[in-house]
Design a protein around this motif. Structure first.
Motif, PDB file in Angstrom:
ATOM      1  N   VAL A 186       0.286   8.896   1.834  1.00 23.60           N
ATOM      2  CA  VAL A 186      -0.302   7.383   2.269  1.00 23.60           C
ATOM      3  C   VAL A 186       0.785   6.527   2.819  1.00 23.60           C
ATOM      4  CG1 VAL A 186       1.554   7.327   0.448  1.00 23.60           C
ATOM      5  CG2 VAL A 186      -0.352   5.086   0.493  1.00 23.60           C
ATOM      6  N   ALA A 187       0.548   5.621   3.736  1.00 25.98           N
ATOM      7  CA  ALA A 187       2.226   5.620   4.635  1.00 25.98           C
ATOM      8  C   ALA A 187       3.082   4.591   3.752  1.00 25.98           C
ATOM      9  CB  ALA A 187       1.046   4.461   5.172  1.00 25.98           C
ATOM     10  N   PRO A 188       3.949   4.511   4.272  1.00 25.38           N
ATOM     11  CA  PRO A 188       5.744   4.216   4.014  1.00 25.38           C
ATOM     12  C   PRO A 188       5.567   3.166   4.205  1.00 25.38           C
ATOM     13  CG  PRO A 188       5.697   5.839   5.427  1.00 25.38           C
ATOM     14  CD  PRO A 188       4.829   5.796   5.745  1.00 25.38           C
ATOM     15  N   ARG A 189       4.848   2.354   4.321  1.00 28.48           N
ATOM     16  CA  ARG A 189       4.973   0.629   4.445  1.00 28.48           C
ATOM     17  C   ARG A 189       4.045   0.381   3.453  1.00 28.48           C
ATOM     18  NH1 ARG A 189       4.407  -2.780   9.718  1.00 28.48           N
ATOM     19  NH2 ARG A 189       4.812  -4.484   8.438  1.00 28.48           N
ATOM     20  N   THR A 190       2.774   1.785   3.303  1.00 26.48           N
ATOM     21  CA  THR A 190       1.646   0.938   1.829  1.00 26.48           C
ATOM     22  C   THR A 190       2.620   1.519   0.094  1.00 26.48           C
ATOM     23  OG1 THR A 190       0.381   1.104   3.542  1.00 26.48           O
ATOM     24  CG2 THR A 190       0.052   1.611   1.108  1.00 26.48           C
ATOM     25  N   LEU A 191       3.072   2.331   0.124  1.00 27.39           N
ATOM     26  CA  LEU A 191       3.651   2.753  -0.237  1.00 27.39           C
ATOM     27  C   LEU A 191       4.862   1.930  -1.422  1.00 27.39           C
ATOM     28  CD1 LEU A 191       5.588   6.656  -1.115  1.00 27.39           C
ATOM     29  CD2 LEU A 191       6.609   4.211  -1.916  1.00 27.39           C
ATOM     30  N   THR A 192       5.546   0.891  -0.524  1.00 25.45           N
ATOM     31  CA  THR A 192       6.964   0.249  -0.158  1.00 25.45           C
ATOM     32  C   THR A 192       6.017  -0.924  -1.017  1.00 25.45           C
ATOM     33  OG1 THR A 192       8.125   1.274   1.453  1.00 25.45           O
ATOM     34  CG2 THR A 192       8.832  -1.070   0.542  1.00 25.45           C
ATOM     35  N   ARG A 193       5.062  -1.480   0.069  1.00 22.17           N
ATOM     36  CA  ARG A 193       4.442  -2.567  -0.566  1.00 22.17           C
ATOM     37  C   ARG A 193       3.716  -2.993  -1.397  1.00 22.17           C
ATOM     38  NH1 ARG A 193      -0.683  -4.119  -0.039  1.00 22.17           N
ATOM     39  NH2 ARG A 193      -0.924  -2.589   1.342  1.00 22.17           N
ATOM     40  N   ARG A 194       3.221  -1.253  -1.942  1.00 23.97           N
ATOM     41  CA  ARG A 194       2.518  -1.621  -3.028  1.00 23.97           C
ATOM     42  C   ARG A 194       3.104  -1.028  -4.365  1.00 23.97           C
ATOM     43  NH1 ARG A 194      -3.016  -2.021  -2.759  1.00 23.97           N
ATOM     44  NH2 ARG A 194      -3.250  -1.186  -5.483  1.00 23.97           N
ATOM     45  N   PHE A 195       4.334  -0.515  -4.593  1.00 19.95           N
ATOM     46  CA  PHE A 195       5.054   0.082  -5.050  1.00 19.95           C
ATOM     47  C   PHE A 195       5.649  -1.032  -5.866  1.00 19.95           C
ATOM     48  CE2 PHE A 195       7.411   3.233  -8.389  1.00 19.95           C
ATOM     49  CZ  PHE A 195       7.424   3.896  -8.104  1.00 19.95           C
ATOM     50  N   ALA A 196       6.212  -2.176  -5.061  1.00 21.74           N
ATOM     51  CA  ALA A 196       6.786  -3.348  -6.010  1.00 21.74           C
ATOM     52  C   ALA A 196       5.853  -3.851  -6.018  1.00 21.74           C
ATOM     53  CB  ALA A 196       7.753  -4.292  -4.206  1.00 21.74           C
ATOM     54  N   GLU A 198       2.811  -3.331  -8.087  1.00 22.68           N
ATOM     55  CA  GLU A 198       2.281  -2.557  -9.185  1.00 22.68           C
ATOM     56  C   GLU A 198       3.187  -2.794 -10.266  1.00 22.68           C
ATOM     57  OE1 GLU A 198      -0.330   0.928  -8.228  1.00 22.68           O
ATOM     58  OE2 GLU A 198      -1.364  -0.154  -6.759  1.00 22.68           O
ATOM     59  N   THR A 199       4.844  -2.623  -9.797  1.00 21.56           N
ATOM     60  CA  THR A 199       5.273  -1.788 -10.734  1.00 21.56           C
ATOM     61  C   THR A 199       6.187  -2.913 -11.556  1.00 21.56           C
ATOM     62  OG1 THR A 199       7.253  -0.733  -9.461  1.00 21.56           O
ATOM     63  CG2 THR A 199       5.055   0.146  -9.988  1.00 21.56           C
ATOM     64  N   GLY A 200       6.412  -3.648 -10.127  1.00 24.58           N
ATOM     65  CA  GLY A 200       8.044  -5.022 -10.522  1.00 24.58           C
ATOM     66  C   GLY A 200       8.804  -4.853 -10.028  1.00 24.58           C
ATOM     67  N   TYR A 201       8.725  -2.855  -9.039  1.00 27.76           N
ATOM     68  CA  TYR A 201      10.654  -3.070  -8.653  1.00 27.76           C
ATOM     69  C   TYR A 201       9.927  -2.253  -7.182  1.00 27.76           C
ATOM     70  CZ  TYR A 201      12.051  -3.498 -13.729  1.00 27.76           C
ATOM     71  OH  TYR A 201      12.279  -3.716 -15.076  1.00 27.76           O
ATOM     72  N   ALA A 202      11.425  -1.938  -6.229  1.00 32.34           N
ATOM     73  CA  ALA A 202      10.976  -1.519  -5.051  1.00 32.34           C
ATOM     74  C   ALA A 202      11.301  -0.200  -5.350  1.00 32.34           C
ATOM     75  CB  ALA A 202      12.521  -1.700  -4.694  1.00 32.34           C
ATOM     76  N   PHE A 203      10.984   0.702  -4.532  1.00 31.97           N
ATOM     77  CA  PHE A 203      10.713   2.220  -5.105  1.00 31.97           C
ATOM     78  C   PHE A 203      11.875   3.510  -5.525  1.00 31.97           C
ATOM     79  CE2 PHE A 203      11.437   6.449  -3.719  1.00 31.97           C
ATOM     80  CZ  PHE A 203      10.006   7.391  -4.962  1.00 31.97           C
ATOM     81  N   GLU A 204      13.011   2.936  -4.964  1.00 31.93           N
ATOM     82  CA  GLU A 204      14.337   2.876  -5.399  1.00 31.93           C
ATOM     83  C   GLU A 204      14.856   2.756  -6.531  1.00 31.93           C
ATOM     84  OE1 GLU A 204      15.838   5.834  -4.257  1.00 31.93           O
ATOM     85  OE2 GLU A 204      14.411   6.155  -3.027  1.00 31.93           O
ATOM     86  N   THR A 205      13.916   1.119  -6.563  1.00 29.90           N
ATOM     87  CA  THR A 205      15.161   1.163  -7.848  1.00 29.90           C
ATOM     88  C   THR A 205      14.720   1.457  -8.907  1.00 29.90           C
ATOM     89  OG1 THR A 205      15.925  -1.227  -7.447  1.00 29.90           O
ATOM     90  CG2 THR A 205      15.531  -1.355  -9.037  1.00 29.90           C
ATOM     91  N   TRP A 206      13.243   1.727  -9.151  1.00 33.38           N
ATOM     92  CA  TRP A 206      12.389   2.324 -10.451  1.00 33.38           C
ATOM     93  C   TRP A 206      12.995   3.794 -10.930  1.00 33.38           C
ATOM     94  CZ3 TRP A 206       9.707   6.470 -11.140  1.00 33.38           C
ATOM     95  CH2 TRP A 206       8.304   6.247 -11.955  1.00 33.38           C
ATOM     96  N   ARG A 207      12.990   4.174  -9.673  1.00 33.85           N
ATOM     97  CA  ARG A 207      13.455   5.531  -9.709  1.00 33.85           C
ATOM     98  C   ARG A 207      14.441   5.655 -10.589  1.00 33.85           C
ATOM     99  NH1 ARG A 207      13.710  10.582  -4.645  1.00 33.85           N
ATOM    100  NH2 ARG A 207      14.928   9.021  -3.949  1.00 33.85           N
ATOM    101  N   HIS A 208      15.839   5.005 -10.010  1.00 34.55           N
ATOM    102  CA  HIS A 208      17.085   4.970 -10.782  1.00 34.55           C
ATOM    103  C   HIS A 208      16.988   4.352 -12.216  1.00 34.55           C
ATOM    104  CE1 HIS A 208      19.910   5.225  -7.368  1.00 34.55           C
ATOM    105  NE2 HIS A 208      19.773   3.922  -6.520  1.00 34.55           N
ATOM    106  N   ARG A 209      16.133   3.645 -12.434  1.00 33.20           N
ATOM    107  CA  ARG A 209      15.793   3.260 -14.095  1.00 33.20           C
ATOM    108  C   ARG A 209      15.570   4.216 -14.505  1.00 33.20           C
ATOM    109  NH1 ARG A 209      15.681  -2.234 -14.940  1.00 33.20           N
ATOM    110  NH2 ARG A 209      14.051  -2.082 -16.301  1.00 33.20           N
TER     111      ARG A 209
END
Length: 267
Positions: A186-196, A198-209
């Motif tokens: 998946v394209a990095p920009r797509t991952l960044t946008r869709r993760f936020a 679909e989950t309400g969190y940025a990728f790194e924030t989700w990982r920390h939680r």
């Protein structure tokens, strides 16, 4: 590891009979239940330690003094960490109409816990007037519980869900976002946008939680703070302690020592 139902299956899977059942249970062994659903709505939690609840849309880590609500018919699995001291309330579908329509975590009240403990002592007989009043208090208190933000929403996109599942399996994985994007095609920009989205969190924030939720599980099972920090991929214990304190408002050492009443996520 025990998988014995808290309540006989005939009651859990039937919408008939008494409109409310409650149970208290304790065991030296942790509990685990495979994904399942039942006809009744269920509110459950622990008095000691934490439990993890997985639904299709989220992963919840529920500390003591909090509870998880599962509406009728929703598939879920659960696991406790460390010895089990817990409780559950099962409500007939008609009693769930004004309760949340999706799984959620809630902050418990002292009154509700006391009423559930009383209801757990009742026999199989129909409820008498005094018991009906206590049951009504239980229902009213459940409706009044405030949300507790301990759920970790899961992404829907298959590529992102694969990343989330891989991190749940190994929260210490230190691959960066671009590496995960390459892994999932998946394209990095797509991952960044869709993760936020679909989950309400940025990728790194989700990982920390996720790591903080895993920390609660491991600490409740008796793992030392240093071991937990290293197992979750932190370079040093100080960084882990700082993150834990910023997230929960207390240190992991204090949490492990039993200072978890009213534990909530602060960031």
């Amino acid at each position: 590891m025990s998988s014995k139902p808290l309540l006989p299956a005939a009651r859990v899977h039937s919408a008939g009979g008494r409109w409310i059942y409650a149970v208290d249970q304790a065991s030296a062994a942790p509990r685990a239940t495979a994904p399942h659903s039942h006809a009744r709505g269920q509110l459950f939690g622990t008095d000691v330690g934490v439990l993890t609840v997985q639904t299709g849309a989220s992963r919840c880590v529920v500390p003591a003094a909090q509870a998880v609500w599962i509406p009728p018919g929703v598939t879920h699995g659960a696991q406790t960490h460390g010895p089990f001291v817990g409780w559950a309330v099962y409500l007939a579908p008609e009693a769930c109409e004004d309760l949340p329509g999706a799984p959620c975590t809630l902050s418990m009240s002292v009154l509700l816990r006391a009423a559930i403990a009383r209801a757990a002592t009742w026999t199989e007989a129909p409820l008498d007037p005094k018991q009906q009043r206590i049951a009504a208090v239980i229902a009213d208190e459940i409706r009044a519980l405030a949300p507790a933000p301990t759920a970790l929403p899961m992404p829907v996109d298959t590529r992102l869900r694969n990343i989330a599942d891989a991190l749940i399996a190994d929260p210490a994985d230190t691959r960066r976002l671009r590496e995960w994007a390459d892994w999932a095609a998946v394209a990095p920009r797509t991952l960044t946008r869709r993760f936020a989205v679909e989950t309400g969190y940025a990728f790194e924030t989700w990982r920390h939680r996720l790591r903080m939720m895993c920390a609660l599980e491991r600490l409740a099972a008796g793992a030392p703070v240093t071991t937990v920090a290293l197992d979750l991929g932190y370079d040093n214990v100080s960084a882990f302690i700082a993150r834990f304190r910023a997230t929960f408002g207390i240190t992991p050492g204090r949490y492990a020592a039993g200072g978890c009443a009213g534990l909530t996520l602060t960031s």
